[in-house]
Enzyme design. Structure first.
Site, PDB file in Angstrom:
ATOM      1  N   ARG A  16       0.809  -1.225   0.000  1.00  0.00           N
ATOM      2  CA  ARG A  16       0.000   0.000   0.000  1.00  0.00           C
ATOM      3  C   ARG A  16       0.842   1.275   0.000  1.00  0.00           C
ATOM      4  O   ARG A  16       0.316   2.370  -0.210  1.00  0.00           O
ATOM      5  CB  ARG A  16      -0.947  -0.006   1.205  1.00  0.00           C
ATOM      6  CG  ARG A  16      -2.169  -0.907   1.007  1.00  0.00           C
ATOM      7  CD  ARG A  16      -3.055  -0.897   2.232  1.00  0.00           C
ATOM      8  NE  ARG A  16      -2.534  -1.763   3.283  1.00  0.00           N
ATOM      9  CZ  ARG A  16      -3.032  -1.848   4.512  1.00  0.00           C
ATOM     10  NH1 ARG A  16      -4.059  -1.088   4.855  1.00  0.00           N
ATOM     11  NH2 ARG A  16      -2.510  -2.670   5.404  1.00  0.00           N
ATOM     12  N   ALA A 425      41.116  46.373  -3.677  1.00  0.00           N
ATOM     13  CA  ALA A 425      39.950  45.840  -4.384  1.00  0.00           C
ATOM     14  C   ALA A 425      40.341  45.386  -5.788  1.00  0.00           C
ATOM     15  O   ALA A 425      41.147  46.023  -6.466  1.00  0.00           O
ATOM     16  CB  ALA A 425      38.863  46.895  -4.463  1.00  0.00           C
TER      17      ALA A 425
END
Length: 463
Positions: A16, A425
């Site tokens: 099931r 950066a």
């Protein structure tokens, strides 16, 4: 003390469920149904625990590697639950005392209920002791019938009359047997293929026919005996389990803003005064400290969050640690092996993998730090990447205390940035940066006066 042999029935196909996976291996709260039952059985003091396997036995065997003391009995062919019991009894040989039978599809079963069944069975001297429960919705379960309080018979759902379907007392398959009468009755049964599978009602009828005493014990909580036989019942069991866990947390001082959408695993620990927002998922052996705040959409797996930490929306944290008073997110991802120190800040769209991130350090935006050691009070600018993989091997990046990493920098491992150093950066750093130095690793800017104007003229002239 009576010798106790626990037998767990895990051989059935679970049709099931409509699944290729054996039913005992379906998970509830991240733990297999079979493991839930083994946890409960492990606390009952049994001399041995035997698991009966049959359907896809190789998968069950693999799952049981985590339980080395468990014995196995093989049921072939699959002729129903009583045949499975017979296979286990035969595999155990001539033992004395009590057999405790437990189906593998009862994830809500409590050790206390098993202990009560065994204690009542021993006290009463009954040949069989059956665990029962009165439930509001008994559909699908075997019903129990009595006269003057004494059990007379039990009937499976498929065999119930319309009147019998109104009965609300169920038997979930948990039962204790005196060894001698069970072996004797099992020895009289014919197990030829093609006959109807024998079930618990058949065994109860045989015990009653012989005049053997059958006692019952009511489960501590009704839901304990509600077996999982379908995907719907699996979901229903999940609701009950989550509700019980959430109630436990709230009783201990944890605030759940919306318990219906808060998913906390059974082994998770949460300290008092912590707030869990809606749609939070805490899994595995996660531990959350005192006075923390976990915001919506966040998932933590096998991780630790120290006191007063905040995890903002939609973060995924796996096998990691977050220090006290730290802030994480939103939209951060911690992969296994990450440790974020106290008072640190990890912002949006930052991913850490196997990285130690020191006290008071910050990486606020759009950053990947993998295989890195970041010291204390470091600032990592937006867009920074540790290039930790060369196509063959992972390499480590070390950023010492109080360093400043400028935005859009690439740290190509293996590399070290010294204490207090600055990275300009846009740099691609390949060599060690000394303490207190400035590293600039980018092309020099060149301005070509009037270039854009001339380009536009040429473009218009071409038209």
């Amino acid at each position: 003390m009576t010798e106790l042999q626990t037998i767990i029935l895990a051989a059935g196909p679970g049709l099931r469920m409509h699944s290729q996976r054996p039913k005992p291996l379906h998970k509830l709260g991240g733990i297999a149904l079979l493991d839930w039952v083994l946890r409960a059985a492990h606390a009952d003091g049994a001399s041995t625990t035997t698991v009966v396997i049959g359907h896809k036995p190789e998968l069950i065997r693999e799952a049981l590697r985590a339980w080395p003391a468990v014995r196995l009995a093989v049921q072939q062919p699959l002729l129903g639950p009583i045949h499975a019991v017979a296979c286990a009894v035969k595999a155990l040989g001539m033992v004395h005392g009590t057999y405790l039978i437990v189906p593998a599809d009862l994830p809500l079963l409590r050790p206390a209920t098993l202990r009560r069944v065994v204690a009542e069975h021993t006290r009463s001297g009954a040949a069989m002791t059956l665990a029962t429960a009165v439930v509001p919705q008994p559909y699908g379960y075997t019903r129990v019938f009595r006269q003057q309080g004494r059990l007379t018979h039990i009937v499976e759902e498929r065999d119930l009359s319309p009147e019998q379907r109104r009965a609300r007392e169920i038997a979930g398959g948990v039962c204790a047997f005196a060894a001698a009468p069970l072996r004797e009755i099992l020895g009289t049964l014919d197990w030829r293929e093609g006959e109807r599978d024998r079930t618990l009602p058949d065994l109860v009828a045989l015990f009653k026919k012989r005049g053997l005493a059958i006692h019952t014990v009511e489960a501590v909580q009704p839901g304990e005996l509600m077996g999982v036989n379908s995907q719907t019942q699996l979901a229903e069991a999940g609701v009950l389990m989550r509700q019980a866990k959430n109630e436990e947390l709230m009783a201990a001082g944890v605030t759940l803003e919306d318990p219906a959408t808060t998913y906390v695993g059974p082994d998770v620990e949460v300290g008092p005064d912590t707030v869990l927002h809606p749609n939070v998922y805490l899994e595995g052996r996660t531990r959350i400290g005192t006075a923390c705040e976990i915001h919506s959409g966040t998932r933590l797996v096998d991780s630790e969050v120290a006191d007063h930490a905040v995890v903002l929306n939609h973060c995924v944290i796996e096998e990691s640690q977050i220090g006290s008073h730290a802030t994480v997110g939103p939209f951060a991802h911690f992969r296994p092996g990450t440790r974020v120190g106290p008072e640190a800040k990890i912002g949006n769209f930052v991913e850490l993998k196997k990285t130690t991130f020191g006290r008071g350090s910050k990486a606020n935006h759009l950053t990947y730090l993998g295989d890195a050691i970041v010291g204390e009070r470091v600032n990592v600018g937006a867009g920074t990447i540790t290039c930790n993989y060369d196509g063959t091997t992972k390499h480590q990046t070390v950023i010492e205390d109080e360093a400043f990493i400028g935005s859009d920098s690439q740290l190509i491992a293996p590399v070290r940035v010294g204490r207090g150093a600055y990275i300009a950066a846009g740099s691609s750093v390949t060599d060690e940066v000394p303490a207190d130095a400035l590293a600039v690793a980018r092309s020099r800017q060149v301005n070509k006066e009037g270039w854009a104007r001339e380009r536009r003229k040429k473009a218009h002239g071409a038209e």
